[in-house]
Design an enzyme around this catalytic site. Structure first.
Site, short mmCIF file in Angstrom:
data_model
loop_
_atom_site.label_atom_id
_atom_site.label_comp_id
_atom_site.label_asym_id
_atom_site.label_seq_id
_atom_site.Cartn_x
_atom_site.Cartn_y
_atom_site.Cartn_z
N ALA A 67 0.86 -1.19 0.00
CA ALA A 67 0.00 0.00 0.00
C ALA A 67 0.89 1.24 0.00
O ALA A 67 2.07 1.17 0.38
CB ALA A 67 -0.89 -0.02 1.23
N GLY A 109 0.37 -4.96 0.74
CA GLY A 109 -0.82 -5.05 -0.12
C GLY A 109 -0.53 -5.76 -1.43
O GLY A 109 -1.44 -6.34 -2.04
N GLU A 112 -0.98 -9.26 -0.63
CA GLU A 112 -2.42 -9.51 -0.44
C GLU A 112 -3.17 -9.50 -1.77
O GLU A 112 -4.11 -10.28 -1.96
CB GLU A 112 -2.99 -8.46 0.52
CG GLU A 112 -2.46 -8.68 1.94
CD GLU A 112 -2.76 -7.53 2.88
OE1 GLU A 112 -2.33 -6.39 2.56
OE2 GLU A 112 -3.42 -7.74 3.90
N GLU A 132 4.26 -4.99 7.24
CA GLU A 132 3.51 -3.90 7.90
C GLU A 132 3.95 -3.68 9.33
O GLU A 132 3.92 -2.55 9.83
CB GLU A 132 2.00 -4.20 7.86
CG GLU A 132 1.36 -4.08 6.48
CD GLU A 132 1.40 -5.36 5.67
OE1 GLU A 132 2.19 -6.27 6.00
OE2 GLU A 132 0.65 -5.45 4.69
N1 COA Z 1 4.54 3.20 -0.67
C1 COA Z 1 4.95 4.36 -1.21
N2 COA Z 1 6.11 4.49 -1.87
C2 COA Z 1 6.89 3.41 -1.99
C3 COA Z 1 6.54 2.17 -1.44
C4 COA Z 1 5.30 2.09 -0.75
N3 COA Z 1 4.84 0.94 -0.23
N4 COA Z 1 7.52 1.27 -1.69
C5 COA Z 1 8.45 1.95 -2.39
N5 COA Z 1 8.07 3.23 -2.57
C6 COA Z 1 8.81 4.30 -3.25
C7 COA Z 1 9.99 4.77 -2.43
O1 COA Z 1 9.59 5.73 -1.48
C8 COA Z 1 10.88 5.34 -3.50
O2 COA Z 1 10.38 6.63 -3.87
P1 COA Z 1 11.40 7.88 -4.00
O3 COA Z 1 12.27 7.51 -5.16
O4 COA Z 1 10.49 9.03 -4.27
O5 COA Z 1 12.15 7.96 -2.72
C9 COA Z 1 10.64 4.42 -4.69
O6 COA Z 1 9.40 3.78 -4.44
C10 COA Z 1 11.70 3.33 -4.83
O7 COA Z 1 11.80 2.64 -3.60
P2 COA Z 1 13.18 2.47 -2.78
O8 COA Z 1 12.84 2.24 -1.35
O9 COA Z 1 14.12 3.58 -3.10
O10 COA Z 1 13.72 1.12 -3.45
P3 COA Z 1 14.72 0.05 -2.79
O11 COA Z 1 15.09 -0.87 -3.90
O12 COA Z 1 15.78 0.72 -2.04
O13 COA Z 1 13.82 -0.75 -1.72
C11 COA Z 1 11.87 -1.92 -0.95
C12 COA Z 1 12.76 -1.54 -2.16
C13 COA Z 1 10.65 -2.66 -1.50
C14 COA Z 1 12.64 -2.84 0.02
C15 COA Z 1 11.45 -0.64 -0.20
O14 COA Z 1 10.93 0.28 -1.17
C16 COA Z 1 10.39 -0.84 0.84
O15 COA Z 1 10.67 -1.35 1.91
N6 COA Z 1 9.12 -0.45 0.53
C17 COA Z 1 8.03 -0.52 1.48
C18 COA Z 1 7.55 -1.94 1.66
C19 COA Z 1 6.42 -1.98 2.69
O16 COA Z 1 6.61 -1.70 3.84
N7 COA Z 1 5.21 -2.34 2.21
C20 COA Z 1 4.06 -2.44 3.05
C21 COA Z 1 3.26 -1.19 3.00
S1 COA Z 1 1.84 -1.26 4.08
#
Ligand code: COA
Length: 258
Positions: A67, A109, A112, A132
Site C-alpha cells: 500500500a 498489499g 495480499e 507492515e
Molecule cells: N509506498 C509508497 N512508496 C513506496 C513504497 C510504498 N509501499 N515502496 C516503495 N516506494 C517508493 C519509495 O519511497 C521510492 O520513492 P522515492 O524515489 O520518491 O524515494 C521508490 O518507491 C523506490 O523505492 P526504494 O525504497 O528507493 O527502493 P529500494 O530498492 O531501495 O527498496 C523496498 C525496495 C521494496 C525494500 C522498499 O521500497 C520498501 O521497503 N518499501 C516498502 C515496503 C512496505 O513496507 N510495504 C508495506 C506497506 S503497508
C-alpha cells in the site's frame, strides 16, 4: 475499455490483462490504484469475450511494494474507513479466474493482491512479505487470514510478526505459488495458462472457482453442498451438452458460455 491513470489494460485473445503501472513507486497500491484495478477487473468480469484475467506489474523491481505508505502516513481511522477499502472486496468478488504474474518485491498489499488471485506464477527472484509490522501496523487486506489458511499458523506468524521476506521457492513448497519461472517469463507463462482456462466452458470455470473458494469460507458439509448445487446447475448449461456430445463424437467442444 475505460482509460486508466495508474494501470494498463489489454486483451490477448480471451485473456484480460491488468498491469499495475507506477514503476517509479514500485507499483505502490494507492487507494486510486486499487479502485482502478477493481474497475478493470469488473469490466473484464462482465465481458463475455474474456474467460480469464491476469494481473502483473510494470518495471523490473516489483510486482507491488505494498500500500502507498506516503498516502497513508497521515490518515486517521475514519479516513481509512472512508478510503475505499471496499475495492478490495470488489476484487474478491470477481467471478472469473484470476492469475497473478509476480516478480521482485511482492510486499504488504502487493502480497495480499496476489493472495486475492486464484493462481500465482512467480519469477524466481520473487520475494513475498508482509512487512507492515515494521510500520507499526498489520496487514489489512486479508494477509493474516489468507496466509494462515495456506501456510498454517507458524509460518504466517513468522511472516507477520517479523516482516520476514520469503522467496518463491519456499512459497511454492508451501503451496502458495503454482509455478516458478525464470525472471521475465512470468507474464507469458501466466497468459499461456490463462488461455487454457479461457478455452474451457466459461460458466463451469466460474462455478469451479466459486466452489473451491467456498472451501475457505464454510464447513466441509456446507462446502460439499455448494459444490453439489453448482455441479447440478451446470447440467442446465448448453455447454454441458456440447462438452459431452463433443466427447462422444470425438471432436473439439465449441463452448458458448451458456
Ligand atoms: N509506498 C509508497 N512508496 C513506496 C513504497 C510504498 N509501499 N515502496 C516503495 N516506494 C517508493 C519509495 O519511497 C521510492 O520513492 P522515492 O524515489 O520518491 O524515494 C521508490 O518507491 C523506490 O523505492 P526504494 O525504497 O528507493 O527502493 P529500494 O530498492 O531501495 O527498496 C523496498 C525496495 C521494496 C525494500 C522498499 O521500497 C520498501 O521497503 N518499501 C516498502 C515496503 C512496505 O513496507 N510495504 C508495506 C506497506 S503497508
Amino acid at each position: 475499455m475505460t482509460d486508466y491513470h495508474y494501470i494498463l489494460t489489454e486483451r490477448d485473445e480471451r485473456v484480460g490483462i491488468v498491469t499495475l503501472n507506477r514503476p517509479k513507486e514500485l507499483n505502490a497500491l494507492s487507494i486510486a490504484v486499487i479502485g482502478e484495478v477493481a474497475n478493470a477487473m469488473e469490466e473484464f468480469d462482465r465481458d463475455a469475450e474474456i474467460g480469464c484475467i491476469v494481473i502483473t506489474g510494470s518495471g523490473e523491481k516489483a510486482f507491488a511494494a505494498g500500500a502507498d505508505i506516503k498516502e497513508m502516513s497521515n490518515k486517521s481511522p475514519i479516513d481509512m474507513l472512508n478510503a475505499g477499502f471496499d475495492d478490495w472486496d470488489r476484487i474478491r468478488r470477481i467471478s472469473k479466474p484470476i492469475i497473478a504474474a509476480v516478480f521482485g518485491y511482492v510486499l504488504g498489499g502487493g502480497c495480499e493482491l496476489a493472495l486475492n488471485c486464484d493462481m500465482i506464477i512467480a519469477a524466481e527472484n520473487t520475494r513475498f512479505g508482509q512487512p507492515e509490522i515494521m510500520l507499526g501496523i498489520i496487514p489489512g487486506a486479508g494477509g493474516t487470514q489468507r496466509l494462515a489458511r495456506t501456510l498454517g499458523k507458524y509460518r504466517t506468524m513468522e511472516m507477520v510478526l517479523l516482516g520476514a521476506q520469503v522467496g518463491a521457492k519456499e512459497m511454492a513448497e508451501h503451496g502458495l505459488v503454482n509455478h516458478i519461472v525464470p525472471k521475465g517469463e512470468q507474464l507469458s507463462e501466466a497468459i499461456k495458462m490463462a488461455k487454457k482456462i479461457a478455452a474451457q466452458a466459461p460458466v463451469a470455470a466460474r462455478l469451479a472457482k466459486a466452489s473451491v473458494l467456498a472451501a475457505f469460507e464454510t464447513s466441509l458439509q456446507e462446502g460439499l453442498a455448494i459444490e453439489r448445487q453448482n455441479f447440478f446447475l451446470l447440467f442446465a448449461s448448453e455447454d454441458m451438452r456440447e462438452g459431452m456430445q463433443a466427447f462422444i463424437e470425438k471432436r473439439q467442444a465449441q463452448f458458448k458460455g451458456k
